[in-house]
Design a protein around this motif. Structure first.
Motif, short mmCIF file in Angstrom:
data_model
loop_
_atom_site.label_atom_id
_atom_site.label_comp_id
_atom_site.label_asym_id
_atom_site.label_seq_id
_atom_site.Cartn_x
_atom_site.Cartn_y
_atom_site.Cartn_z
N ILE A 13 1.10 -1.77 -0.17
CA ILE A 13 0.00 0.20 0.08
C ILE A 13 0.82 1.44 -0.14
CG2 ILE A 13 -1.66 1.58 0.98
CD1 ILE A 13 -2.56 -1.45 2.40
N LEU A 14 0.90 1.84 -1.07
CA LEU A 14 1.81 3.02 -1.66
C LEU A 14 1.23 4.27 -1.18
CD1 LEU A 14 3.56 1.50 -4.13
CD2 LEU A 14 4.56 1.43 -2.08
N GLY A 15 1.30 5.40 -1.12
CA GLY A 15 1.55 6.69 -0.88
C GLY A 15 1.85 7.60 0.02
N LEU A 16 2.08 8.90 -0.33
CA LEU A 16 3.04 10.16 0.49
C LEU A 16 2.21 10.23 1.86
CD1 LEU A 16 3.26 12.76 -2.02
CD2 LEU A 16 4.27 11.21 -1.79
N ASN A 17 2.48 11.31 2.73
CA ASN A 17 1.96 10.91 3.92
C ASN A 17 1.01 11.89 4.13
OD1 ASN A 17 4.39 9.49 5.38
ND2 ASN A 17 5.48 11.73 5.16
N GLY A 18 0.10 11.29 4.66
CA GLY A 18 -1.47 11.60 4.29
C GLY A 18 -1.99 11.16 3.70
N ALA A 19 -2.27 9.85 3.31
CA ALA A 19 -2.79 9.58 2.28
C ALA A 19 -3.47 8.20 2.50
CB ALA A 19 -2.46 8.08 1.13
N GLY A 20 -3.93 8.29 3.37
CA GLY A 20 -4.65 7.49 5.01
C GLY A 20 -3.90 5.83 4.21
N LYS A 21 -3.09 5.51 3.86
CA LYS A 21 -2.64 3.56 4.53
C LYS A 21 -2.54 3.45 5.90
CE LYS A 21 1.70 4.69 2.84
NZ LYS A 21 1.67 6.81 3.25
N SER A 22 -2.06 4.23 6.57
CA SER A 22 -2.40 3.53 7.64
C SER A 22 -4.60 3.46 8.40
CB SER A 22 -1.43 3.99 9.00
OG SER A 22 -0.29 3.89 8.76
N THR A 23 -4.47 4.34 8.45
CA THR A 23 -6.00 4.65 8.20
C THR A 23 -6.64 3.10 7.68
OG1 THR A 23 -6.47 6.38 9.04
CG2 THR A 23 -8.27 5.80 8.27
N LEU A 24 -6.86 2.35 6.19
CA LEU A 24 -7.19 2.20 5.58
C LEU A 24 -6.82 0.09 6.20
CD1 LEU A 24 -8.26 0.42 3.17
CD2 LEU A 24 -6.40 0.17 1.84
N LEU A 25 -5.25 0.30 6.70
CA LEU A 25 -4.53 -0.64 7.09
C LEU A 25 -5.80 -1.18 9.01
CD1 LEU A 25 -1.13 -1.20 7.37
CD2 LEU A 25 -2.56 -1.93 5.63
N LYS A 26 -5.93 -0.40 9.11
CA LYS A 26 -6.91 -0.11 10.67
C LYS A 26 -8.54 -0.52 10.43
CE LYS A 26 -3.90 2.76 13.44
NZ LYS A 26 -4.05 4.18 14.19
N VAL A 27 -8.89 0.35 9.52
CA VAL A 27 -9.53 -0.28 9.21
C VAL A 27 -10.41 -1.86 9.06
CG1 VAL A 27 -11.95 -0.21 7.24
CG2 VAL A 27 -10.51 1.60 8.45
N ILE A 28 -9.55 -2.45 7.63
CA ILE A 28 -8.99 -3.70 7.79
C ILE A 28 -9.08 -4.58 9.08
CG2 ILE A 28 -7.93 -5.61 6.45
CD1 ILE A 28 -7.37 -3.35 4.24
N ALA A 29 -8.13 -4.17 9.76
CA ALA A 29 -7.57 -5.28 10.76
C ALA A 29 -8.88 -4.89 11.55
CB ALA A 29 -7.10 -4.29 12.16
N GLY A 30 -10.10 -3.73 11.76
CA GLY A 30 -10.97 -3.84 12.54
C GLY A 30 -10.65 -2.99 14.27
N VAL A 31 -9.69 -2.48 13.78
CA VAL A 31 -9.68 -1.21 15.23
C VAL A 31 -10.09 -0.22 14.81
CG1 VAL A 31 -7.54 0.32 15.55
CG2 VAL A 31 -7.00 -2.21 14.59
N LEU B 213 -2.47 5.04 -2.68
CA LEU B 213 -3.72 6.44 -2.24
C LEU B 213 -2.82 7.55 -2.29
CD1 LEU B 213 -4.37 4.46 0.26
CD2 LEU B 213 -6.12 4.13 -1.09
N GLU B 214 -3.89 8.40 -3.02
CA GLU B 214 -4.20 9.95 -2.61
C GLU B 214 -5.09 10.05 -2.28
OE1 GLU B 214 -1.39 12.16 -5.62
OE2 GLU B 214 -3.37 12.17 -6.72
N LYS B 215 -4.77 10.91 -1.40
CA LYS B 215 -5.67 11.68 -0.43
C LYS B 215 -7.75 10.90 0.13
CE LYS B 215 -4.75 16.71 -2.38
NZ LYS B 215 -5.24 17.41 -3.11
N GLY B 216 -7.31 9.71 0.07
CA GLY B 216 -7.71 8.48 0.66
C GLY B 216 -8.50 7.95 -0.34
N ARG B 217 -8.09 8.07 -1.70
CA ARG B 217 -8.19 7.74 -2.66
C ARG B 217 -7.46 6.74 -3.35
NH1 ARG B 217 -13.52 9.30 -4.37
NH2 ARG B 217 -13.92 11.21 -3.05
N ILE B 218 -8.65 5.37 -4.04
CA ILE B 218 -7.01 4.49 -4.69
C ILE B 218 -6.99 5.59 -6.32
CG2 ILE B 218 -6.74 2.20 -6.21
CD1 ILE B 218 -7.91 0.93 -3.85
N ILE B 219 -5.81 5.61 -6.60
CA ILE B 219 -5.30 6.54 -8.28
C ILE B 219 -4.63 5.62 -8.73
CG2 ILE B 219 -5.35 8.45 -6.96
CD1 ILE B 219 -2.09 8.45 -7.27
N ALA B 220 -4.10 4.44 -8.18
CA ALA B 220 -3.87 3.43 -9.52
C ALA B 220 -4.14 1.88 -8.50
CB ALA B 220 -2.87 3.46 -9.54
#
Length: 246
Positions: free
Chosen positions: A60-78, A222-229
């Motif tokens: 899961i790639l993306g610049l800082n603030g793209a939503g990477k860690s948030t996505l992992l936490k949602v999938i993990a159920g956190v 990810l870019e600004k919380g959306r998948i761009i590729a």
């Protein structure tokens, strides 16, 4: 036929950010009762969809603030998604904040049982794996020292050793292969690669693109919380590199 183990379907995660500065709980309650609290909506994730088959390794790639860690936490159920659905087949082990469940006053040995129970392991199972956990962590006699005297690297090494004692169907990794010294990083990466050979499905976030390319076969950007590729690791990595140069 390949088995689908994870489906993320139009997932969104919204946070309400307060417009006003509130210095304490009392002030917040008073302003809330007076209707003086208003919010800005912030979508950390929006319309995220992808699926993984058994054995896939997704970077899961993306610049800082793209939503990477948030996505992992949602999938993990956190975190609970605001919208959309997530379907999981099999046991997930999330390695997000290693050692976050430790009690500072307890020794490393005591925290093996405490943290292990948080991860869902039984006492009997932990007893049977105790020596293996201590050996892999490399803590030696420090295992009987209170966690409050550990360095952050020592805590992460113990957390990693406990969390990876079983082999889940789905493994979530957020920057955890950068913990500890160079020797431990090499050992922990080797252990993760050993899980690949047994068909573990992985979601991986790392600041090291080289590491993501080495470990993953697929990627999303990810870019600004959306998948761009999304697609194979090489093609998505090229797009990501162009983004870092803009």
């Amino acid at each position: 036929m390949a088995k689908t183990v994870l489906t993320v379907d139009h997932v969104g995660m919204k946070f309400n950010l307060s417009k006003e500065r509130v210095d304490n709980l009392k002030e917040y309650v008073i302003k809330r009762l007076k209707g003086q609290i208003s919010y800005n909506e912030f979508w950390a994730l929006k319309d995220i969809s992808f699926s993984l088959q058994k054995g896939d390794r997704l970077g899961i790639l993306g610049l800082n603030g793209a939503g990477k860690s948030t996505l992992l936490k949602v999938i993990a159920g956190v975190l609970k998604a605001t919208e959309g659905d997530i379907s999981v087949k099999g046991r997930i082990v999330p390695l997000l904040e290693l050692g976050a469940g430790f009690d500072r006053q307890y020794t490393g040995a005591e925290n093996i049982y405490l943290y292990g129970s948080v991860l869902g392991y039984s006492k009997d199972f932990l007893e049977s794996k105790y020596d293996e956990i201590v050996e892999f962590s490399g803590l030696g006699d420090f295992i009987d020292v209170p966690i409050k005297n550990y360095s952050s690297g020592m805590k992460s090494r113990l957390g990693f050793s406990i969390a990876t004692i079983v082999e889940p169907e789905i493994l979530i990794l957020d920057e955890v292969l950068s913990v500890g010294d160079a020797k431990f990083r090499k050992k922990s990466e080797k252990k993760i690669i050993g899980m690949f050979d047994k068909g573990v499905t992985v979601l991986f976030v790392s600041h090291s693109l080289e590491q993501v390319q080495r470990l993953c076969n697929k990627a999303i950007l990810l870019e600004k919380g959306r998948i761009i590729a999304q697609g194979d690791i090489d093609s998505v990595s090229k797009i990501y590199l162009k983004k870092t140069e803009e």
